[in-house]
Write a protein that holds these residues in place. Sequence first.
Motif, PDB file in Angstrom:
ATOM      1  N   LYS A  46       0.815  -1.215   0.000  1.00 23.09           N
ATOM      2  CA  LYS A  46       0.000   0.000   0.000  1.00 23.09           C
ATOM      3  C   LYS A  46       0.856   1.276   0.000  1.00 23.09           C
ATOM      4  CE  LYS A  46      -0.911   0.039   4.984  1.00 23.09           C
ATOM      5  NZ  LYS A  46      -0.205  -1.136   5.499  1.00 23.09           N
ATOM      6  N   LEU A  47       0.337   2.282  -0.636  1.00 23.51           N
ATOM      7  CA  LEU A  47       0.998   3.588  -0.664  1.00 23.51           C
ATOM      8  C   LEU A  47       0.081   4.584   0.043  1.00 23.51           C
ATOM      9  CD1 LEU A  47       2.264   3.548  -4.373  1.00 23.51           C
ATOM     10  CD2 LEU A  47       3.556   2.971  -2.315  1.00 23.51           C
ATOM     11  N   ILE A  48       0.663   5.297   1.014  1.00 23.33           N
ATOM     12  CA  ILE A  48      -0.152   6.187   1.855  1.00 23.33           C
ATOM     13  C   ILE A  48       0.154   7.652   1.531  1.00 23.33           C
ATOM     14  CG2 ILE A  48      -0.787   6.759   4.238  1.00 23.33           C
ATOM     15  CD1 ILE A  48       0.374   4.046   5.070  1.00 23.33           C
ATOM     16  N   ILE A  49      -0.889   8.396   1.254  1.00 25.29           N
ATOM     17  CA  ILE A  49      -0.718   9.820   0.918  1.00 25.29           C
ATOM     18  C   ILE A  49      -1.428  10.684   1.959  1.00 25.29           C
ATOM     19  CG2 ILE A  49      -1.057  11.607  -0.847  1.00 25.29           C
ATOM     20  CD1 ILE A  49      -1.311   9.361  -2.925  1.00 25.29           C
TER      21      ILE A  49
ATOM     22  N   CYS B 260      -6.836  11.109  -9.219  1.00 21.63           N
ATOM     23  CA  CYS B 260      -5.957  10.579 -10.264  1.00 21.63           C
ATOM     24  C   CYS B 260      -4.921   9.611  -9.677  1.00 21.63           C
ATOM     25  CB  CYS B 260      -5.270  11.746 -10.970  1.00 21.63           C
ATOM     26  SG  CYS B 260      -4.014  11.282 -12.145  1.00 21.63           S
ATOM     27  N   LEU B 261      -4.259  10.044  -8.588  1.00 23.29           N
ATOM     28  CA  LEU B 261      -3.224   9.174  -8.001  1.00 23.29           C
ATOM     29  C   LEU B 261      -3.837   7.890  -7.470  1.00 23.29           C
ATOM     30  CD1 LEU B 261      -0.752  11.546  -6.107  1.00 23.29           C
ATOM     31  CD2 LEU B 261      -0.377  10.312  -8.236  1.00 23.29           C
ATOM     32  N   GLU B 262      -4.993   8.009  -6.810  1.00 24.26           N
ATOM     33  CA  GLU B 262      -5.633   6.835  -6.236  1.00 24.26           C
ATOM     34  C   GLU B 262      -5.950   5.809  -7.326  1.00 24.26           C
ATOM     35  OE1 GLU B 262      -9.387   7.613  -4.286  1.00 24.26           O
ATOM     36  OE2 GLU B 262      -8.929   6.069  -2.799  1.00 24.26           O
ATOM     37  N   LYS B 263      -6.488   6.304  -8.431  1.00 26.01           N
ATOM     38  CA  LYS B 263      -6.878   5.385  -9.507  1.00 26.01           C
ATOM     39  C   LYS B 263      -5.652   4.749 -10.164  1.00 26.01           C
ATOM     40  CE  LYS B 263      -9.722   4.686 -13.553  1.00 26.01           C
ATOM     41  NZ  LYS B 263      -8.752   3.728 -14.056  1.00 26.01           N
ATOM     42  N   ARG B 264      -4.650   5.575 -10.434  1.00 25.08           N
ATOM     43  CA  ARG B 264      -3.464   5.031 -11.118  1.00 25.08           C
ATOM     44  C   ARG B 264      -2.745   4.020 -10.225  1.00 25.08           C
ATOM     45  NH1 ARG B 264      -2.351   7.748 -15.843  1.00 25.08           N
ATOM     46  NH2 ARG B 264      -0.232   6.929 -16.034  1.00 25.08           N
ATOM     47  N   ILE B 265      -2.659   4.332  -8.930  1.00 25.30           N
ATOM     48  CA  ILE B 265      -1.972   3.420  -8.014  1.00 25.30           C
ATOM     49  C   ILE B 265      -2.710   2.076  -7.994  1.00 25.30           C
ATOM     50  CG2 ILE B 265      -1.511   2.999  -5.543  1.00 25.30           C
ATOM     51  CD1 ILE B 265      -0.769   6.038  -5.365  1.00 25.30           C
TER      52      ILE B 265
ATOM     53  N   ASP C   6       3.893   8.043   2.430  1.00 20.51           N
ATOM     54  CA  ASP C   6       4.671   7.814   1.205  1.00 20.51           C
ATOM     55  C   ASP C   6       4.647   9.046   0.319  1.00 20.51           C
ATOM     56  OD1 ASP C   6       5.386   5.028   1.611  1.00 20.51           O
ATOM     57  OD2 ASP C   6       3.219   4.685   1.518  1.00 20.51           O
ATOM     58  N   MET C   7       3.705   9.944   0.584  1.00 18.58           N
ATOM     59  CA  MET C   7       3.646  11.196  -0.174  1.00 18.58           C
ATOM     60  C   MET C   7       2.840  12.221   0.617  1.00 18.58           C
ATOM     61  SD  MET C   7       2.410  11.926  -4.091  1.00 18.58           S
ATOM     62  CE  MET C   7       2.065  13.613  -4.599  1.00 18.58           C
ATOM     63  N   ILE C   8       3.136  13.494   0.378  1.00 14.32           N
ATOM     64  CA  ILE C   8       2.407  14.573   1.044  1.00 14.32           C
ATOM     65  C   ILE C   8       1.825  15.493  -0.032  1.00 14.32           C
ATOM     66  CG2 ILE C   8       2.620  16.559   2.613  1.00 14.32           C
ATOM     67  CD1 ILE C   8       5.150  14.756   3.638  1.00 14.32           C
ATOM     68  N   TYR C   9       0.559  15.851   0.143  1.00 14.48           N
ATOM     69  CA  TYR C   9      -0.116  16.671  -0.863  1.00 14.48           C
ATOM     70  C   TYR C   9      -0.910  17.800  -0.222  1.00 14.48           C
ATOM     71  CZ  TYR C   9      -3.373  18.202  -4.420  1.00 14.48           C
ATOM     72  OH  TYR C   9      -4.100  18.988  -5.289  1.00 14.48           O
ATOM     73  N   MET C  10      -0.812  18.979  -0.812  1.00 14.92           N
ATOM     74  CA  MET C  10      -1.675  20.080  -0.382  1.00 14.92           C
ATOM     75  C   MET C  10      -2.048  20.915  -1.613  1.00 14.92           C
ATOM     76  SD  MET C  10      -1.308  23.061   2.599  1.00 14.92           S
ATOM     77  CE  MET C  10       0.299  22.563   2.969  1.00 14.92           C
ATOM     78  N   GLY C  11      -3.350  21.178  -1.777  1.00 11.71           N
ATOM     79  CA  GLY C  11      -3.822  21.946  -2.915  1.00 11.71           C
ATOM     80  C   GLY C  11      -3.762  23.445  -2.647  1.00 11.71           C
ATOM     81  N   GLY C  12      -4.254  24.207  -3.604  1.00  9.96           N
ATOM     82  CA  GLY C  12      -4.183  25.665  -3.518  1.00  9.96           C
ATOM     83  C   GLY C  12      -5.257  26.273  -2.646  1.00  9.96           C
ATOM     84  N   GLY C  13      -5.074  27.532  -2.321  1.00 11.69           N
ATOM     85  CA  GLY C  13      -6.059  28.224  -1.506  1.00 11.69           C
ATOM     86  C   GLY C  13      -5.880  29.721  -1.662  1.00 11.69           C
TER      87      GLY C  13
ATOM     88  N   PHE D 119       5.544  10.743  -9.485  1.00  4.79           N
ATOM     89  CA  PHE D 119       5.309  10.609  -8.045  1.00  4.79           C
ATOM     90  C   PHE D 119       5.123   9.136  -7.649  1.00  4.79           C
ATOM     91  CE2 PHE D 119       3.771  15.142  -8.297  1.00  4.79           C
ATOM     92  CZ  PHE D 119       4.752  15.658  -7.477  1.00  4.79           C
ATOM     93  N   ILE D 120       4.349   8.405  -8.448  1.00  4.56           N
ATOM     94  CA  ILE D 120       4.069   7.001  -8.079  1.00  4.56           C
ATOM     95  C   ILE D 120       5.361   6.177  -8.139  1.00  4.56           C
ATOM     96  CG2 ILE D 120       2.704   4.937  -8.597  1.00  4.56           C
ATOM     97  CD1 ILE D 120       0.578   6.823  -9.845  1.00  4.56           C
ATOM     98  N   THR D 121       6.170   6.420  -9.166  1.00  4.62           N
ATOM     99  CA  THR D 121       7.443   5.700  -9.292  1.00  4.62           C
ATOM    100  C   THR D 121       8.330   5.994  -8.082  1.00  4.62           C
ATOM    101  OG1 THR D 121       7.285   5.986 -11.675  1.00  4.62           O
ATOM    102  CG2 THR D 121       9.426   5.311 -10.841  1.00  4.62           C
ATOM    103  N   ALA D 122       8.358   7.275  -7.681  1.00  2.00           N
ATOM    104  CA  ALA D 122       9.208   7.647  -6.536  1.00  2.00           C
ATOM    105  C   ALA D 122       8.695   7.001  -5.243  1.00  2.00           C
ATOM    106  CB  ALA D 122       9.241   9.169  -6.391  1.00  2.00           C
TER     107      ALA D 122
END
Length: 245
Positions: A3-6, A25-30, A54-61, A209-212
């Motif tokens: 599993k990959l945790i974001i 997108c990431l969830e589906k591709r993973i 395994d990854m950190i994400y934050m969108g715009g605001g 990102f997924i490869t990394a």
Amino acid sequence: MEKLIIAHMYPDLMDLYGDRGNMICLEKRIRDYGYKCIIIPVRLNEDIHYQEMDMIYMGGGSLREQKLVSDDLLQKAEGFKEVIEDGVPALLVGGAYQLLGSYYRDDSGNTIKGWGLFDFYTEAQNERLIGNILIETEIEGEKRSVVGFENHGGRTWLKTGSLQPFGTVIKGFGNNGQDGSEGIKYKNLIGTYIHGPLLPSNPHIADYFITAMAARKGLRLLEHLDDELEWLAHEQSKMKILSQR
Ligand code: GLN
């Protein structure tokens, strides 16, 4: 199943122009690559365990949301840089990207303190930088195009020489509309003004990102996904942007 945790930081506050789509997108591709994807929302006053991510994400605001998260974000600073140094992938878009630098100042002079992790600052002007954007970036030594949409009042200035931009602007504004730089790239962290959302129409960036993430677990992506539609969308956007004045 591996599993990959974001960690998805402030999903209810930091989400502009479809940024949430990056997670979909990431969830589906993973999943399509045969792994399980777990997305952990991290909201105000909630702890974040960087070492488990395994990854950190934050969108715009916008300024409003940036103000709402900024104090909480400063409390979450510890541990972030460490995992970034370790090569954990991270994507920070728009207002989130701005808060990686030392400060964001709006056009009335109100200043929000950033994490100050990287040597850059952002100062906004009344006139916003809005439109479709096309940049060129380098992935694994190859020049690749990235398409999307930007809408920001902030002009971001990187300290020359010390920071690598995410890419070079072909069409659009990028960091400040003047020096041709867009975003920042440091190890596996990308900060960018590109919304759209970024990943669905740029599958090579999603796979970066997924490869990394996978590589850090000793995994390799075995399959090639059928990205015919994604590339069609990418090429159509690119042609449209190139034909704009
Ligand atoms: N509030 C910021 C600005 O206008 C960022 C907006 C965004 O996330 N695109 O500069």
